[in-house]
Design a protein around this motif. Structure first.
Motif, short mmCIF file in Angstrom:
data_model
loop_
_atom_site.label_atom_id
_atom_site.label_comp_id
_atom_site.label_asym_id
_atom_site.label_seq_id
_atom_site.Cartn_x
_atom_site.Cartn_y
_atom_site.Cartn_z
N THR A 63 0.85 -1.24 -0.09
CA THR A 63 -0.14 0.05 -0.03
C THR A 63 0.81 1.32 -0.07
N ALA A 64 2.11 1.17 0.20
CA ALA A 64 2.95 2.45 0.16
C ALA A 64 3.05 3.05 -1.07
N THR A 65 3.31 4.36 -0.92
CA THR A 65 3.01 5.15 -2.23
C THR A 65 4.52 5.97 -2.30
N ASP A 66 5.37 5.95 -1.14
CA ASP A 66 6.51 6.81 -1.50
C ASP A 66 7.75 6.24 -0.49
N PHE A 67 8.79 6.51 -0.56
CA PHE A 67 9.89 6.15 0.01
C PHE A 67 9.74 6.32 1.57
N GLU A 68 9.18 7.33 2.10
CA GLU A 68 9.13 7.49 3.57
C GLU A 68 8.36 6.92 4.28
N SER A 69 7.16 6.38 3.51
CA SER A 69 6.28 5.43 4.01
C SER A 69 6.44 4.08 3.88
N PHE A 70 7.25 3.64 2.73
CA PHE A 70 7.68 2.25 2.58
C PHE A 70 8.66 1.84 3.43
N TYR A 71 9.81 2.72 3.85
CA TYR A 71 10.92 2.57 4.53
C TYR A 71 10.87 1.56 5.85
N PRO A 72 9.84 2.22 6.68
CA PRO A 72 9.57 1.49 8.02
C PRO A 72 8.90 0.24 8.06
N TYR A 73 8.03 -0.20 6.94
CA TYR A 73 7.67 -1.39 6.58
C TYR A 73 8.66 -2.40 6.23
N VAL A 74 9.40 -1.87 5.42
CA VAL A 74 10.42 -2.83 4.76
C VAL A 74 11.68 -3.24 5.86
N PHE A 75 11.86 -2.22 6.71
CA PHE A 75 12.72 -2.33 8.00
C PHE A 75 12.14 -3.32 8.81
N ALA A 76 10.77 -3.19 9.14
CA ALA A 76 10.19 -4.11 10.11
C ALA A 76 10.16 -5.43 9.75
N TYR A 77 9.90 -5.42 8.38
CA TYR A 77 9.70 -6.86 7.64
C TYR A 77 10.87 -7.50 7.69
N MET A 78 11.92 -6.94 7.24
CA MET A 78 13.18 -7.54 7.23
C MET A 78 13.99 -8.07 8.95
N VAL A 79 13.33 -7.48 9.87
CA VAL A 79 13.57 -7.87 11.13
C VAL A 79 12.87 -9.21 11.46
N ALA A 80 11.59 -9.30 11.04
CA ALA A 80 10.92 -10.40 11.14
C ALA A 80 11.15 -11.66 10.17
N TYR A 81 11.83 -11.37 8.88
CA TYR A 81 12.18 -12.42 7.95
C TYR A 81 13.42 -13.01 8.26
N MET A 82 14.50 -12.07 8.45
CA MET A 82 15.94 -12.61 8.19
C MET A 82 16.11 -14.02 9.48
N PRO A 83 15.56 -13.77 10.71
CA PRO A 83 15.84 -14.97 11.58
C PRO A 83 15.32 -16.10 10.98
N THR A 84 14.11 -16.40 9.96
CA THR A 84 13.53 -17.25 9.37
C THR A 84 14.50 -18.19 8.67
N LEU A 85 15.73 -17.37 7.94
CA LEU A 85 16.49 -18.03 7.29
C LEU A 85 17.45 -19.13 8.10
N ALA A 86 17.70 -18.79 9.33
CA ALA A 86 18.41 -19.41 10.26
C ALA A 86 17.30 -20.54 10.92
N LEU A 87 16.05 -20.32 11.13
CA LEU A 87 15.18 -21.05 11.66
C LEU A 87 14.79 -22.35 10.69
N VAL A 88 14.72 -21.99 9.51
CA VAL A 88 14.28 -23.23 8.44
C VAL A 88 15.67 -24.15 8.31
N ASN A 89 16.84 -23.64 8.43
CA ASN A 89 17.95 -24.37 8.46
C ASN A 89 17.92 -25.30 9.71
N SER A 90 17.78 -24.89 10.86
CA SER A 90 17.74 -25.48 12.32
C SER A 90 16.62 -26.43 12.30
#
Length: 410
Positions: free
Chosen positions: A90-117
């Motif tokens: 739903t984001a339409t500009d960099f300022e609104s997009f950035y907080p969501y992508v930052f929060a998403y990566m904090v949630a997603y990146m640990p899953t790379l290690a979890l699927v391996n575990s």
């Protein structure tokens, strides 16, 4: 391992990397076409992946190894990710997009290690079994690219310019929701440390895995992992923009050729790993980056298009022979109690510190070698990571000492 367990783990890997490939490959194009970003802003967005990877070991060490089942944490994180992915849509500009992508990566990146575990916990011989499971993640990435490019054509020149790439986030939102629910059906992967056992501050933060760095060879591998991810960041951040700028058609499906080669080399990896050992396997992976970027630097979409396609196809060697081998090597070095934390640590080294540096270097190169509006000196841009990969390979070849033991040990 039973067929049922293999199927569950394989489908888990398929969804895990379908999610990542479903939006990350075309992120550079999306940022330029939908949000009008420059190189520095691109670097800021891509760096959220690295910041998430840096935070990941602490989440994994605090939770997965100590308190809760890994598959449950995996499910919760992907359900959170589904919500954040919809907000990115739903984001339409960099300022609104950035907080969501930052929060998403904090949630997603640990899953790379979890699927391996979760996977390693079900295996008695990871060197032979892991590649067969992990290859389904590569297939998931390929399918995502084919859907984007050939089914919906969101990455075509006309559709990308019209902002259609935003629908990649909606597709990924649905896939994240599916994996979030499915994760609770995966094999149980309980904490390795018993309840009631006393824990030091370093244990609570998951820092025990860093004791692996006392091993000289593992320290060399760890530092090489950081440095080789600088060239890797150039590919993730600039490749789609490069191919789009020089006029490549169906670029997302063609970039999926790299994941297609991953399937082949993932299956060949146990043979190569067993015959030549960890040092030569890792070194081949690093040298492949040198060749790949040289091909990008001198290729074109005309009579030298084969050079571009060859460079894309080298992704199988670049990724499998270094990063997947590194995950197996790390698992062999980690103590039983710290397998999840060790996978989180190598995620920190690769997708965290190394790519954080790499994204900013790639953003600097993109802005510095802009010759006119949206036209760049791509030859110079690609020779920079090729040169860095040469230096890393030379350092690793000299400093890493292969022991005369089983191939995975060093």
């Amino acid at each position: 391992m039973s067929f049922n367990t293999k199927f569950k783990l394989s489908f888990m890997m398929f969804l895990e990397f379908f999610i990542w490939g479903g939006w990350f490959v075309t992120l550079g194009l999306f940022l330029g076409n939908n949000l009008g970003t420059n190189g520095a802003q691109d670097a800021a967005v891509f760096s959220t992946q690295s910041l998430g990877a840096i935070i990941a070991p602490f989440i994994i060490g605090l939770i997965a190894d100590k308190y809760f089942n890994a598959e449950r944490i995996l499910g919760i994180l992907h359900l959170i990710g589904a919500v954040l992915m919809y907000l990115m849509y739903t984001a339409t500009d960099f300022e609104s997009f950035y907080p969501y992508v930052f929060a998403y990566m904090v949630a997603y990146m640990p899953t790379l290690a979890l699927v391996n575990s979760v996977s390693f916990n079900q295996m008695s011989n990871p060197e032979k079994e892991f590649g067969v499971i992990r290859v389904w993640g590569t297939i998931g990435w390929i399918v995502a690219g084919l859907v984007i490019s050939l089914v919906f054509a969101w990455d075509s020149t006309e559709n990308a310019a019209a902002g259609m790439l935003k629908y990649t986030f909606l597709m990924t939102c649905i896939a994240s929701l599916v994996l979030g629910v499915y994760s609770f059906m995966l094999p149980k992967t309980p904490p390795k440390i018993a309840k009631g056992e006393k824990k030091s501050i370093s244990e609570i933060l998951g820092l025990d895995a860093f004791t692996l760095l006392k091993d000289r060879n593992y320290l060399v591998f760890f530092l090489s992992s950081v440095l080789i991810c600088i060239p890797l960041a150039f590919y993730y951040q600039n490749a789609s923009k490069f191919f789009g700028e020089i006029g490549m058609t169906n670029l997302t499906s063609k970039m999926a050729l790299g994941q297609g080669s991953e399937v082949l080399f993932m299956l060949l990896l146990p043979i190569f790993f067993g015959k030549f050992g960890v040092k030569k396997t890792l070194l081949v992976g690093m040298l492949a980056w040198v060749v790949r970027y040289a091909l990008f630097a001198f290729g074109n979409v005309g009579e030298l298009s084969f050079m571009l396609l060859t460079g894309i196809a080298l992704h199988g060697i670049c990724y499998d022979f270094f990063f997947v081998s590194g995950q197996i090597y790390t698992d062999s070095k980690a103590g039983e109690k710290f397998k999840s934390a060790a996978q989180g640590m190598i995620t920190l080294a690769t997708y965290g510190v190394g790519m954080l540096i790499g994204f900013w270097v790639a953003g600097w190169a993109y802005d510095t070698y802009e010759m006119s509006d949206k036209v760049h000196d791509w030859k110079t841009i690609w020779l920079i990571p090729s040169g860095i990969a040469v230096l890393v390979a030379l350092i690793f070849a000299v400093a890493f000492k292969q022991k005369k033991t089983t191939p995975v040990e060093a």
